[in-house]
Design a protein around this motif. Sequence first.
Motif, PDB file in Angstrom:
ATOM      1  N   ASP A  47       0.840  -1.214   0.000  1.00  0.00           N
ATOM      2  CA  ASP A  47       0.000   0.000   0.000  1.00  0.00           C
ATOM      3  C   ASP A  47       0.877   1.267   0.000  1.00  0.00           C
ATOM      4  O   ASP A  47       0.903   2.008   0.989  1.00  0.00           O
ATOM      5  CB  ASP A  47      -0.936  -0.041   1.217  1.00  0.00           C
ATOM      6  CG  ASP A  47      -1.965   1.070   1.157  1.00  0.00           C
ATOM      7  OD1 ASP A  47      -2.149   1.677   0.084  1.00  0.00           O
ATOM      8  OD2 ASP A  47      -2.584   1.330   2.210  1.00  0.00           O
ATOM      9  N   LYS A  99      -6.153   1.769  -1.868  1.00  0.00           N
ATOM     10  CA  LYS A  99      -5.618   0.760  -0.944  1.00  0.00           C
ATOM     11  C   LYS A  99      -4.883  -0.304  -1.744  1.00  0.00           C
ATOM     12  O   LYS A  99      -5.503  -1.128  -2.405  1.00  0.00           O
ATOM     13  CB  LYS A  99      -6.756   0.110  -0.136  1.00  0.00           C
ATOM     14  CG  LYS A  99      -7.455   1.079   0.796  1.00  0.00           C
ATOM     15  CD  LYS A  99      -6.560   1.447   1.983  1.00  0.00           C
ATOM     16  CE  LYS A  99      -7.059   2.646   2.723  1.00  0.00           C
ATOM     17  NZ  LYS A  99      -6.034   3.649   3.019  1.00  0.00           N
ATOM     18  N   SER A 127      -4.573  -5.134   0.284  1.00  0.00           N
ATOM     19  CA  SER A 127      -3.154  -4.780   0.182  1.00  0.00           C
ATOM     20  C   SER A 127      -2.319  -5.819   0.928  1.00  0.00           C
ATOM     21  O   SER A 127      -2.844  -6.571   1.760  1.00  0.00           O
ATOM     22  CB  SER A 127      -2.913  -3.399   0.791  1.00  0.00           C
ATOM     23  OG  SER A 127      -3.079  -3.483   2.198  1.00  0.00           O
TER      24      SER A 127
END
Length: 293
Positions: free
Chosen positions: A120, A196, A262
């Motif tokens: 991320d 994300k 993520s």
Amino acid sequence: MTDQIASITPVATDLNTPCSPTWCPGCGNFAILSAFKKAATQEGWNNTNTSMVAGIGCHGHIVNYVKLTSVEGLHGRAIPVGTGIKMANHELNVFVFTGDGDCMGEGGNHFIHACRRNHDITIVLHNNNIYGLTTGQTSPTSPHNFKTKSTPDGNPDYPLLPVPLAIASGATFVAREYAGNVKELTELLIRANSHKGISILEVVLPCVSFNKEFGAEFFKENTYRLPEDYDVTDKVAAFAKALEWGSHQVPLGVFYEEAKPSYESEIPQLQHNILLENTYMDRDVTGLLRKQG
Ligand SMILES: Cc1ncc(C[n+]2csc(CCOP(=O)(O)OP(=O)(O)O)c2C)c(N)n1
Ligand code: SF4
């Protein structure tokens, strides 16, 4: 960031530093700096919630001109520093600024695996199609037959295109912008950070000193914006668009976006607090190190 760490970290009151940019007048890096500072100011990114990492190259100087906690990594190694920071404190916004040489050459392996893992973080790839800092050698994104001081008879290699490489490697947000479009670039930096998972933002920019082929005129004449009805979730269409590069044919905008967990959201140790705050049992590991007889 947790209250405890925030309380010992003085918050920068503005993003200016005492350093003045040393980039050549007209360098596209000025526009990227301006867009990033606008985005940071708008979003409240400061040194308690945001970290910058850069590779080695003209692009990397950006960390000297923004008052945020930052690291200038080794050439090609900005991405692993960025993923390391994110793992240590996954509440931080992490931006990695890298160049076409830095990211597609020595850092190519890191780029592919960071995309695959969907860390991320946001990678801002300053692509001027040349090695700027080392005064103008051919880079992995330079076109075939491109003449520079390292390939005076023309580049025998064919270029790597970062956007299709990112999509093929599993990146979940992939976009391209021209540095001179500061408003659009500011918006994309914000959108990339709020995605994300990994965001790859290729920023095409002029190197006015060493790349006469891809100057501001080229981008003005040859870029176009992906249409409003373009479907960012269609991976096959995104890949076809991503392969477009040429006369009147350099698309700008978001090529691909996918909702997917993520890397950090799937690591059990990161689910309750940040890794930096984990307490560790004082384990005796001597048995593990002893030679089995
Ligand atoms: C390990 C290592 N290899 C090579 C270099 C030399 N070097 C420094 S910057 C650079 C290229 C920079 O090009 P790019 O990443 O495209 O950045 P730009 O300067 O164009 O922003 C190279 C090869 C280095 N400093 N360290
Ligand atoms: S050499 Fe190129 S990339 Fe480096 S500062 Fe000058 S114009 Fe910018």
